[in-house]
Design a protein around this motif. Structure first.
Motif, PDB file in Angstrom:
ATOM      1  N   ALA A 165       0.814  -1.212   0.000  1.00 37.85           N
ATOM      2  CA  ALA A 165       0.000   0.000   0.000  1.00 37.85           C
ATOM      3  C   ALA A 165       0.849   1.265   0.000  1.00 37.85           C
ATOM      4  O   ALA A 165       0.468   2.287  -0.589  1.00 37.85           O
ATOM      5  CB  ALA A 165      -0.922  -0.016   1.222  1.00 37.85           C
ATOM      6  N   GLN A 166       2.035   1.209   0.657  1.00 38.54           N
ATOM      7  CA  GLN A 166       2.848   2.412   0.789  1.00 38.54           C
ATOM      8  C   GLN A 166       3.282   2.962  -0.560  1.00 38.54           C
ATOM      9  O   GLN A 166       3.425   4.182  -0.731  1.00 38.54           O
ATOM     10  CB  GLN A 166       4.078   2.123   1.656  1.00 38.54           C
ATOM     11  N   ASN A 167       3.492   2.078  -1.540  1.00 31.40           N
ATOM     12  CA  ASN A 167       3.870   2.554  -2.876  1.00 31.40           C
ATOM     13  C   ASN A 167       2.820   3.498  -3.443  1.00 31.40           C
ATOM     14  O   ASN A 167       3.141   4.513  -4.071  1.00 31.40           O
ATOM     15  CB  ASN A 167       4.061   1.365  -3.820  1.00 31.40           C
ATOM     16  N   TRP A 168       1.550   3.164  -3.222  1.00 33.48           N
ATOM     17  CA  TRP A 168       0.466   3.981  -3.751  1.00 33.48           C
ATOM     18  C   TRP A 168       0.308   5.272  -2.955  1.00 33.48           C
ATOM     19  O   TRP A 168       0.006   6.329  -3.530  1.00 33.48           O
ATOM     20  CB  TRP A 168      -0.833   3.173  -3.751  1.00 33.48           C
ATOM     21  N   LEU A 169       0.516   5.201  -1.666  1.00 32.83           N
ATOM     22  CA  LEU A 169       0.448   6.410  -0.849  1.00 32.83           C
ATOM     23  C   LEU A 169       1.572   7.366  -1.197  1.00 32.83           C
ATOM     24  O   LEU A 169       1.374   8.588  -1.251  1.00 32.83           O
ATOM     25  CB  LEU A 169       0.498   6.030   0.631  1.00 32.83           C
ATOM     26  N   ASP A 170       2.757   6.805  -1.477  1.00 31.78           N
ATOM     27  CA  ASP A 170       3.883   7.648  -1.885  1.00 31.78           C
ATOM     28  C   ASP A 170       3.613   8.304  -3.234  1.00 31.78           C
ATOM     29  O   ASP A 170       3.951   9.479  -3.448  1.00 31.78           O
ATOM     30  CB  ASP A 170       5.164   6.817  -1.968  1.00 31.78           C
ATOM     31  N   ARG A 171       3.000   7.538  -4.141  1.00 35.08           N
ATOM     32  CA  ARG A 171       2.698   8.106  -5.452  1.00 35.08           C
ATOM     33  C   ARG A 171       1.666   9.227  -5.324  1.00 35.08           C
ATOM     34  O   ARG A 171       1.782  10.275  -5.973  1.00 35.08           O
ATOM     35  CB  ARG A 171       2.170   7.023  -6.406  1.00 35.08           C
ATOM     36  N   ALA A 172       0.666   9.016  -4.490  1.00 36.33           N
ATOM     37  CA  ALA A 172      -0.346  10.059  -4.282  1.00 36.33           C
ATOM     38  C   ALA A 172       0.285  11.323  -3.708  1.00 36.33           C
ATOM     39  O   ALA A 172      -0.034  12.445  -4.131  1.00 36.33           O
ATOM     40  CB  ALA A 172      -1.436   9.537  -3.352  1.00 36.33           C
ATOM     41  N   LYS A 173       1.199  11.161  -2.758  1.00 38.70           N
ATOM     42  CA  LYS A 173       1.866  12.310  -2.150  1.00 38.70           C
ATOM     43  C   LYS A 173       2.689  13.067  -3.178  1.00 38.70           C
ATOM     44  O   LYS A 173       2.690  14.309  -3.214  1.00 38.70           O
ATOM     45  CB  LYS A 173       2.752  11.827  -1.003  1.00 38.70           C
ATOM     46  N   LEU A 174       3.401  12.330  -4.039  1.00 39.50           N
ATOM     47  CA  LEU A 174       4.217  12.955  -5.077  1.00 39.50           C
ATOM     48  C   LEU A 174       3.347  13.761  -6.048  1.00 39.50           C
ATOM     49  O   LEU A 174       3.690  14.897  -6.416  1.00 39.50           O
ATOM     50  CB  LEU A 174       5.006  11.885  -5.833  1.00 39.50           C
ATOM     51  N   VAL A 175       2.224  13.179  -6.450  1.00 40.86           N
ATOM     52  CA  VAL A 175       1.350  13.858  -7.404  1.00 40.86           C
ATOM     53  C   VAL A 175       0.762  15.120  -6.788  1.00 40.86           C
ATOM     54  O   VAL A 175       0.646  16.159  -7.457  1.00 40.86           O
ATOM     55  CB  VAL A 175       0.237  12.896  -7.874  1.00 40.86           C
ATOM     56  N   ARG A 176       0.391  15.049  -5.535  1.00 44.69           N
ATOM     57  CA  ARG A 176      -0.179  16.238  -4.886  1.00 44.69           C
ATOM     58  C   ARG A 176       0.851  17.371  -4.748  1.00 44.69           C
ATOM     59  O   ARG A 176       0.503  18.543  -4.802  1.00 44.69           O
ATOM     60  CB  ARG A 176      -0.733  15.862  -3.510  1.00 44.69           C
ATOM     61  N   SER A 177       2.127  17.001  -4.602  1.00 44.49           N
ATOM     62  CA  SER A 177       3.148  18.035  -4.406  1.00 44.49           C
ATOM     63  C   SER A 177       3.745  18.530  -5.713  1.00 44.49           C
ATOM     64  O   SER A 177       4.099  19.714  -5.834  1.00 44.49           O
ATOM     65  CB  SER A 177       4.268  17.503  -3.499  1.00 44.49           C
ATOM     66  N   GLU A 178       3.850  17.645  -6.713  1.00 46.56           N
ATOM     67  CA  GLU A 178       4.548  18.029  -7.953  1.00 46.56           C
ATOM     68  C   GLU A 178       3.690  17.931  -9.212  1.00 46.56           C
ATOM     69  O   GLU A 178       4.152  18.276 -10.294  1.00 46.56           O
ATOM     70  CB  GLU A 178       5.807  17.165  -8.123  1.00 46.56           C
ATOM     71  N   GLY A 179       2.470  17.428  -9.092  1.00 45.95           N
ATOM     72  CA  GLY A 179       1.615  17.307 -10.266  1.00 45.95           C
ATOM     73  C   GLY A 179       1.715  15.930 -10.909  1.00 45.95           C
ATOM     74  O   GLY A 179       2.661  15.175 -10.665  1.00 45.95           O
ATOM     75  N   THR A 180       0.754  15.612 -11.755  1.00 50.89           N
ATOM     76  CA  THR A 180       0.685  14.286 -12.376  1.00 50.89           C
ATOM     77  C   THR A 180       1.814  14.059 -13.374  1.00 50.89           C
ATOM     78  O   THR A 180       2.199  12.918 -13.623  1.00 50.89           O
ATOM     79  CB  THR A 180      -0.677  14.108 -13.066  1.00 50.89           C
ATOM     80  N   SER A 181       2.353  15.130 -13.925  1.00 51.11           N
ATOM     81  CA  SER A 181       3.461  14.966 -14.868  1.00 51.11           C
ATOM     82  C   SER A 181       4.672  14.313 -14.207  1.00 51.11           C
ATOM     83  O   SER A 181       5.518  13.714 -14.885  1.00 51.11           O
ATOM     84  CB  SER A 181       3.856  16.314 -15.465  1.00 51.11           C
ATOM     85  N   ALA A 182       4.766  14.389 -12.870  1.00 49.08           N
ATOM     86  CA  ALA A 182       5.911  13.804 -12.165  1.00 49.08           C
ATOM     87  C   ALA A 182       5.929  12.292 -12.249  1.00 49.08           C
ATOM     88  O   ALA A 182       6.985  11.671 -12.068  1.00 49.08           O
ATOM     89  CB  ALA A 182       5.886  14.237 -10.696  1.00 49.08           C
ATOM     90  N   VAL A 183       4.760  11.674 -12.518  1.00 52.45           N
ATOM     91  CA  VAL A 183       4.704  10.212 -12.580  1.00 52.45           C
ATOM     92  C   VAL A 183       4.414   9.701 -13.988  1.00 52.45           C
ATOM     93  O   VAL A 183       4.416   8.500 -14.225  1.00 52.45           O
ATOM     94  CB  VAL A 183       3.634   9.654 -11.608  1.00 52.45           C
ATOM     95  N   ALA A 184       4.161  10.617 -14.923  1.00 51.98           N
ATOM     96  CA  ALA A 184       3.692  10.209 -16.253  1.00 51.98           C
ATOM     97  C   ALA A 184       4.675   9.293 -16.971  1.00 51.98           C
ATOM     98  O   ALA A 184       4.282   8.281 -17.558  1.00 51.98           O
ATOM     99  CB  ALA A 184       3.390  11.439 -17.105  1.00 51.98           C
ATOM    100  N   ASP A 185       5.970   9.636 -16.942  1.00 49.57           N
ATOM    101  CA  ASP A 185       6.954   8.805 -17.643  1.00 49.57           C
ATOM    102  C   ASP A 185       7.006   7.391 -17.060  1.00 49.57           C
ATOM    103  O   ASP A 185       7.038   6.395 -17.801  1.00 49.57           O
ATOM    104  CB  ASP A 185       8.346   9.446 -17.577  1.00 49.57           C
ATOM    105  N   GLY A 186       7.010   7.293 -15.743  1.00 46.74           N
ATOM    106  CA  GLY A 186       7.066   5.991 -15.107  1.00 46.74           C
ATOM    107  C   GLY A 186       5.836   5.152 -15.389  1.00 46.74           C
ATOM    108  O   GLY A 186       5.926   3.937 -15.580  1.00 46.74           O
ATOM    109  N   VAL A 187       4.676   5.794 -15.427  1.00 43.82           N
ATOM    110  CA  VAL A 187       3.427   5.091 -15.725  1.00 43.82           C
ATOM    111  C   VAL A 187       3.472   4.500 -17.119  1.00 43.82           C
ATOM    112  O   VAL A 187       3.197   3.317 -17.336  1.00 43.82           O
ATOM    113  CB  VAL A 187       2.222   6.043 -15.572  1.00 43.82           C
TER     114      VAL A 187
END
Length: 377
Positions: free
Chosen positions: A121-143
């Motif tokens: 679960a922590q992986n998803w919570l970390d991803r949510a925190k990253l998106v809230r602080s830096e925007g969805t573009s921060a995870v787009a490449d990895g996705v």
């Protein structure tokens, strides 16, 4: 409280309803490679999950139960009492919840590149925190790296970039709140309650939900479920292996009633007048044959998405000419016109047949077709 989902509807109004649920970071347009093939048989309803696409973006937290509740509201708003459902990744999680908790609303179920539990679960919570602080573009490449195999990325860079841009355009609150819902997701113990005939499709090269431990678990837990593992397919397998996925979905969703599916295609290709006349002439002696051709010729072959109807008409005209089935030829010239062939294209088919089936046969075919086309002029 449920929200009103943005959605699109295509296909015949009187056909069985089929809902298509998208992945996290994607909207209804991710089903673009499926819509045309599926709309030939179903009333296809593509929706944007809350927080995605053009659907509302309420403040989180969300839960999978709430996302499924949105789908039930959509069904109610559209007057759909019961529907088939196909979902990929997040969409598949929604489908599992619906099949367990609202079984009276789901007919047949297809679960693509999804899982009954997405630990840790922590992986998803970390991803949510990253998106809230830096925007969805921060995870787009990895996705998107997980969505496609390297070979597909190399061959179709523009498509991959477009998918990446759409992930980046997802509302941060919507993406993060859904990621938090996935962190809490675990339906493994409830899957044996699923009654809907279920097809599970997994990608052999999927790093996000590999077959072992994800698709295999679903197939093991749902009674009678079938697992299909596709080679050269990562997470967004509906895009990378569109034709194979289309074939699997059409076969699965029409399996419940081949006769009804065949009759819809038969009427679409041959016209109501011809089919009604054939039905009126049906006798107890001929009824088994009419059922045979409806279920197998129209329900098994003409429903397959591997060839479009124009191509199938060309093949039928050639075969009828080659074998001299003149009583059937006129009917299929009309069908070819309904399937979009022009008179000139029908002539090209018979010119080709003249070389491979014989000039006398083509001469007869031209004569019959000319009469039919003159009647329709």
């Amino acid at each position: 409280m449920s929200v009103e989902l943005h959605h699109t509807v295509s296909g015949p109004e009187d056909a069985p309803a089929l809902l298509l649920g998208p992945s996290l970071g994607a909207a209804s347009d991710m089903w673009q490679p499926q819509v045309e093939a599926l709309s030939a048989h179903f009333r296809v309803i593509c929706f944007d999950t809350r927080g995605h696409g053009d659907s509302p973006v309420p403040d989180g937290p969300y839960s999978i139960a709430e996302l499924a509740g949105d789908v039930l509201r959509l069904m109610d708003d559209l007057g759909v009492r019961r529907a088939h459902y196909a979902g990929l990744s997040l969409g598949g999680m929604i489908g599992q919840w619906l099949a367990v908790h609202a079984p009276e609303r789901i007919d047949r179920l297809a679960l693509l590149a999804t899982s009954p539990r997405m630990a840790p679960a922590q992986n998803w919570l970390d991803r949510a925190k990253l998106v809230r602080s830096e925007g969805t573009s921060a995870v787009a490449d990895g996705v998107v790296d997980r969505w496609f195999t390297p070979g597909f990325v190399q061959e179709h860079p523009d498509q991959v970039q477009d998918r990446r841009d759409r992930v980046a355009a997802t509302a941060p609150e919507g993406y993060a709140s859904v990621a938090e819902a996935i962190a809490e997701w675990d339906i493994v113990a409830e899957l044996p309650r699923v009654e809907a005939p279920t097809l599970v499709i997994a990608g052999a090269d999927d790093p996000a939900t590999p077959p072992e431990g994800h698709g295999s678990t679903i197939a093991e837990q749902i009674p009678g479920a079938r697992l299909a593992v596709l080679d050269q397919a990562a997470h967004l397998l509906s895009w990378e292996q569109a034709e194979r996925v289309n074939t699997l979905l059409v076969e699965h969703f029409t399996a419940g009633d081949r006769h009804a599916a065949g009759m819809r295609v038969r009427r679409s290709v041959l016209g109501d007048t011809h089919v009604d006349r054939a039905e009126e002439r049906k006798t107890p002696f001929s009824e088994p044959f009419q059922d045979l051709i409806t279920r197998y010729a129209w329900g098994e072959i003409w429903t397959r998405p591997g060839l479009d109807r124009r191509t199938r008409s060309c093949m039928v005209l050639t075969a009828l000419t080659a074998h001299g089935h003149w009583n059937e030829l006129g009917m299929h010239v009309r069908a070819a016109r309904r399937n979009g062939l022009s008179a000139d294209e029908i002539g090209e088919v018979f010119l080709q047949a003249a070389i491979y089936c014989g000039v006398p046969a083509a001469n007869k075919a031209f004569a019959i077709a000319q009469e039919v086309l003159a009647e329709e002029a």
